[in-house]
Design an enzyme around this catalytic site. Sequence first.
Site, PDB file in Angstrom:
ATOM      1  N   ARG A 171       0.820  -1.225   0.000  1.00 55.09           N
ATOM      2  CA  ARG A 171       0.000   0.000   0.000  1.00 55.09           C
ATOM      3  C   ARG A 171       0.853   1.274   0.000  1.00 55.09           C
ATOM      4  O   ARG A 171       0.445   2.301   0.555  1.00 55.09           O
ATOM      5  CB  ARG A 171      -0.979   0.015   1.200  1.00 55.09           C
ATOM      6  CG  ARG A 171      -1.957  -1.118   1.215  1.00 55.09           C
ATOM      7  CD  ARG A 171      -2.986  -1.065   0.096  1.00 55.09           C
ATOM      8  NE  ARG A 171      -3.728  -2.296   0.070  1.00 55.09           N
ATOM      9  CZ  ARG A 171      -3.410  -3.331  -0.736  1.00 55.09           C
ATOM     10  NH1 ARG A 171      -2.410  -3.250  -1.595  1.00 55.09           N
ATOM     11  NH2 ARG A 171      -4.109  -4.438  -0.693  1.00 55.09           N
ATOM     12  N   SER A 220     -10.411  -0.341   4.480  1.00 55.90           N
ATOM     13  CA  SER A 220      -9.516  -0.751   5.566  1.00 55.90           C
ATOM     14  C   SER A 220      -8.783   0.467   6.112  1.00 55.90           C
ATOM     15  O   SER A 220      -8.153   1.205   5.369  1.00 55.90           O
ATOM     16  CB  SER A 220      -8.493  -1.760   5.053  1.00 55.90           C
ATOM     17  OG  SER A 220      -9.158  -2.943   4.698  1.00 55.90           O
ATOM     18  N   GLU A 290      -3.666   2.980   6.943  1.00 55.91           N
ATOM     19  CA  GLU A 290      -3.606   2.964   5.483  1.00 55.91           C
ATOM     20  C   GLU A 290      -4.106   4.309   4.935  1.00 55.91           C
ATOM     21  O   GLU A 290      -3.718   4.742   3.861  1.00 55.91           O
ATOM     22  CB  GLU A 290      -4.498   1.808   4.989  1.00 55.91           C
ATOM     23  CG  GLU A 290      -4.392   1.539   3.519  1.00 55.91           C
ATOM     24  CD  GLU A 290      -5.203   0.313   3.095  1.00 55.91           C
ATOM     25  OE1 GLU A 290      -5.126  -0.740   3.773  1.00 55.91           O
ATOM     26  OE2 GLU A 290      -5.919   0.414   2.089  1.00 55.91           O
TER      27      GLU A 290
HETATM   28  C1  LIG Z   1     -15.455   0.587   0.551  1.00 58.13           C
HETATM   29  C2  LIG Z   1     -13.981   0.713   0.292  1.00 58.13           C
HETATM   30  C3  LIG Z   1     -13.246  -0.417  -0.045  1.00 58.13           C
HETATM   31  C4  LIG Z   1     -11.879  -0.308  -0.312  1.00 58.13           C
HETATM   32  N1  LIG Z   1     -11.189  -1.434  -0.638  1.00 58.13           N
HETATM   33  C5  LIG Z   1      -9.884  -1.346  -0.951  1.00 58.13           C
HETATM   34  C6  LIG Z   1      -9.152  -2.507  -1.334  1.00 58.13           C
HETATM   35  O1  LIG Z   1      -9.685  -3.613  -1.429  1.00 58.13           O
HETATM   36  N2  LIG Z   1      -7.835  -2.374  -1.624  1.00 58.13           N
HETATM   37  C7  LIG Z   1      -7.210  -1.170  -1.546  1.00 58.13           C
HETATM   38  O2  LIG Z   1      -6.008  -1.105  -1.845  1.00 58.13           O
HETATM   39  N3  LIG Z   1      -7.874  -0.065  -1.171  1.00 58.13           N
HETATM   40  C8  LIG Z   1      -9.186  -0.110  -0.865  1.00 58.13           C
HETATM   41  N4  LIG Z   1      -9.864   1.009  -0.480  1.00 58.13           N
HETATM   42  C9  LIG Z   1      -9.136   2.271  -0.306  1.00 58.13           C
HETATM   43  C10 LIG Z   1      -9.063   3.166  -1.547  1.00 58.13           C
HETATM   44  O3  LIG Z   1     -10.136   2.904  -2.427  1.00 58.13           O
HETATM   45  C11 LIG Z   1      -7.732   3.013  -2.287  1.00 58.13           C
HETATM   46  O4  LIG Z   1      -6.646   3.356  -1.456  1.00 58.13           O
HETATM   47  C12 LIG Z   1      -7.676   3.874  -3.544  1.00 58.13           C
HETATM   48  O5  LIG Z   1      -6.517   3.554  -4.257  1.00 58.13           O
HETATM   49  C13 LIG Z   1      -7.674   5.364  -3.247  1.00 58.13           C
HETATM   50  O6  LIG Z   1      -7.851   6.047  -4.480  1.00 58.13           O
HETATM   51  P1  LIG Z   1      -8.497   7.504  -4.525  1.00 58.13           P
HETATM   52  O7  LIG Z   1      -8.482   7.943  -5.923  1.00 58.13           O
HETATM   53  O8  LIG Z   1      -9.812   7.519  -3.844  1.00 58.13           O
HETATM   54  O9  LIG Z   1      -7.424   8.316  -3.701  1.00 58.13           O
HETATM   55  P2  LIG Z   1      -7.683   9.447  -2.600  1.00 58.13           P
HETATM   56  O10 LIG Z   1      -8.310   8.841  -1.402  1.00 58.13           O
HETATM   57  O11 LIG Z   1      -8.359  10.601  -3.214  1.00 58.13           O
HETATM   58  O12 LIG Z   1      -6.178   9.846  -2.262  1.00 58.13           O
HETATM   59  C14 LIG Z   1      -5.316   8.938  -1.604  1.00 58.13           C
HETATM   60  C15 LIG Z   1      -3.907   9.553  -1.614  1.00 58.13           C
HETATM   61  O13 LIG Z   1      -3.418   9.557  -2.959  1.00 58.13           O
HETATM   62  C16 LIG Z   1      -3.080  10.892  -3.358  1.00 58.13           C
HETATM   63  N5  LIG Z   1      -3.413  10.983  -4.776  1.00 58.13           N
HETATM   64  C17 LIG Z   1      -4.567  10.667  -5.391  1.00 58.13           C
HETATM   65  N6  LIG Z   1      -4.456  10.837  -6.720  1.00 58.13           N
HETATM   66  C18 LIG Z   1      -3.201  11.277  -6.950  1.00 58.13           C
HETATM   67  C19 LIG Z   1      -2.478  11.649  -8.121  1.00 58.13           C
HETATM   68  N7  LIG Z   1      -3.033  11.621  -9.328  1.00 58.13           N
HETATM   69  N8  LIG Z   1      -1.202  12.061  -7.995  1.00 58.13           N
HETATM   70  C20 LIG Z   1      -0.622  12.132  -6.769  1.00 58.13           C
HETATM   71  N9  LIG Z   1      -1.250  11.816  -5.631  1.00 58.13           N
HETATM   72  C21 LIG Z   1      -2.525  11.377  -5.718  1.00 58.13           C
HETATM   73  C22 LIG Z   1      -3.935  11.790  -2.462  1.00 58.13           C
HETATM   74  O14 LIG Z   1      -3.374  13.079  -2.347  1.00 58.13           O
HETATM   75  C23 LIG Z   1      -3.891  11.012  -1.152  1.00 58.13           C
HETATM   76  O15 LIG Z   1      -2.694  11.228  -0.471  1.00 58.13           O
HETATM   77  C24 LIG Z   1     -11.233   0.948  -0.220  1.00 58.13           C
HETATM   78  C25 LIG Z   1     -11.983   2.081   0.113  1.00 58.13           C
HETATM   79  C26 LIG Z   1     -13.347   1.971   0.356  1.00 58.13           C
HETATM   80  C27 LIG Z   1     -14.129   3.216   0.669  1.00 58.13           C
END
Ligand SMILES: Cc1cc2nc3c(=O)[nH]c(=O)nc-3n(C[C@H](O)[C@H](O)[C@H](O)COP(=O)(O)OP(=O)(O)OC[C@H]3O[C@@H](n4cnc5c(N)ncnc54)[C@H](O)[C@@H]3O)c2cc1C
Length: 307
Positions: A171, A220, A290
């Site tokens: 992660r 998580s 995480e």
């Molecule tokens: C119901 C649920 C289930 C989930 N299940 C999983 C799972 O099975 N596995 C898993 O790994 N995760 C899971 N997650 C967590 C999450 O979906 C992941 O971590 C996902 O990759 C986050 O992506 P996001 O675009 O929403 O990032 P955000 O939450 O918007 O950002 C996360 C971080 O990334 C940075 N960021 C985002 N985009 C960029 C970019 N383009 N350039 C630089 N920095 C950036 C942000 O500034 C922040 O620091 C889950 C979440 C939920 C709500």
Amino acid sequence: MSWQSALEATGARVIPDAPLARLAYWRVGGPAQWLVDLTTVAQLSGVMRLAADGLPITVLGKGSNALVHDDGIAGAVLRLKGALAELVIDGTSATAGAGMLLTVLLRRLDEAGLAGAEPFAGVPGTVGGAVVMNAGTRLGEARDLVRSVTVVVPGGELRTLDAEALAFGYRTATLPEGAVVAFAELHLTDRDVEARQARRQELMEARKATQPLNLPSCGSTFTNPPGDYAGRLIEASGLKGLRIGGASVSTKHANFVVNHGDATAEDIRQVIVHIRETVFARHGIWMTPEVKLLGPWEPGALGRRSE
Ligand SMILES: Cc1cc2nc3c(=O)[nH]c(=O)nc-3n(C[C@H](O)[C@H](O)[C@H](O)COP(=O)(O)OP(=O)(O)OC[C@H]3O[C@@H](n4cnc5c(N)ncnc54)[C@H](O)[C@@H]3O)c2cc1C
């Protein structure tokens, strides 16, 4: 020129004092000083030139792993759209814009008869967020399919980095300081597509049965410690259902912290700290969050280990 005028001069759409709670999964947090919607690489480069001049920059993907501070976020909060959220397929490779939703990516690959992105099944974020988090499931993780990424660094320069340069971990990924992911080049396959889709479907069913998807959460909250499960440790510490203000440890999946509707970011922070300290006191394991903190959080806001 003011920061707002300079942002507008890039051609981006700039929304001052924009509420973020509705944009982030936990549905908490204050406003962005400027929410900036970018649709081209030129706009992103323009904004990143301002970053080099001192404008604070935060990237918001889908906000599915982000705890936004109750006071909001100072500076520009970027959302990547348009050309920065598109998919270009070339044989068994594809270039995905960082703003593309993983659900859309999976659907588009299905339509094209391609597989390989199964690790993202049920992960609700964007391609950029998946790279930064090395997002994944039991079907794999981002590093299995990301071949390279193109980032824009403060100053506005574009750089393409091979997957090795990102040093993917559990992660985690390492980007140049302050870089924004603009595109990811993905390695896909046209083999075993149906079998891979079936595995994805099975995983989705299992997730629906075990995860509290009816309440806002960020999935998580903690990574699994080596050889154990965060959810198991939290449950074994008697914390299921523990509630502070409007936030609680889910009774369905102990590694999920859920918002009952009226939680603040501070309530969620306190639940996370309480979990961390209690698991440490009971099991001697200091778990790693995480979720990412966005906004003016103090260092150590998610707890400090007492020796
Ligand atoms: C119901 C649920 C289930 C989930 N299940 C999983 C799972 O099975 N596995 C898993 O790994 N995760 C899971 N997650 C967590 C999450 O979906 C992941 O971590 C996902 O990759 C986050 O992506 P996001 O675009 O929403 O990032 P955000 O939450 O918007 O950002 C996360 C971080 O990334 C940075 N960021 C985002 N985009 C960029 C970019 N383009 N350039 C630089 N920095 C950036 C942000 O500034 C922040 O620091 C889950 C979440 C939920 C709500």
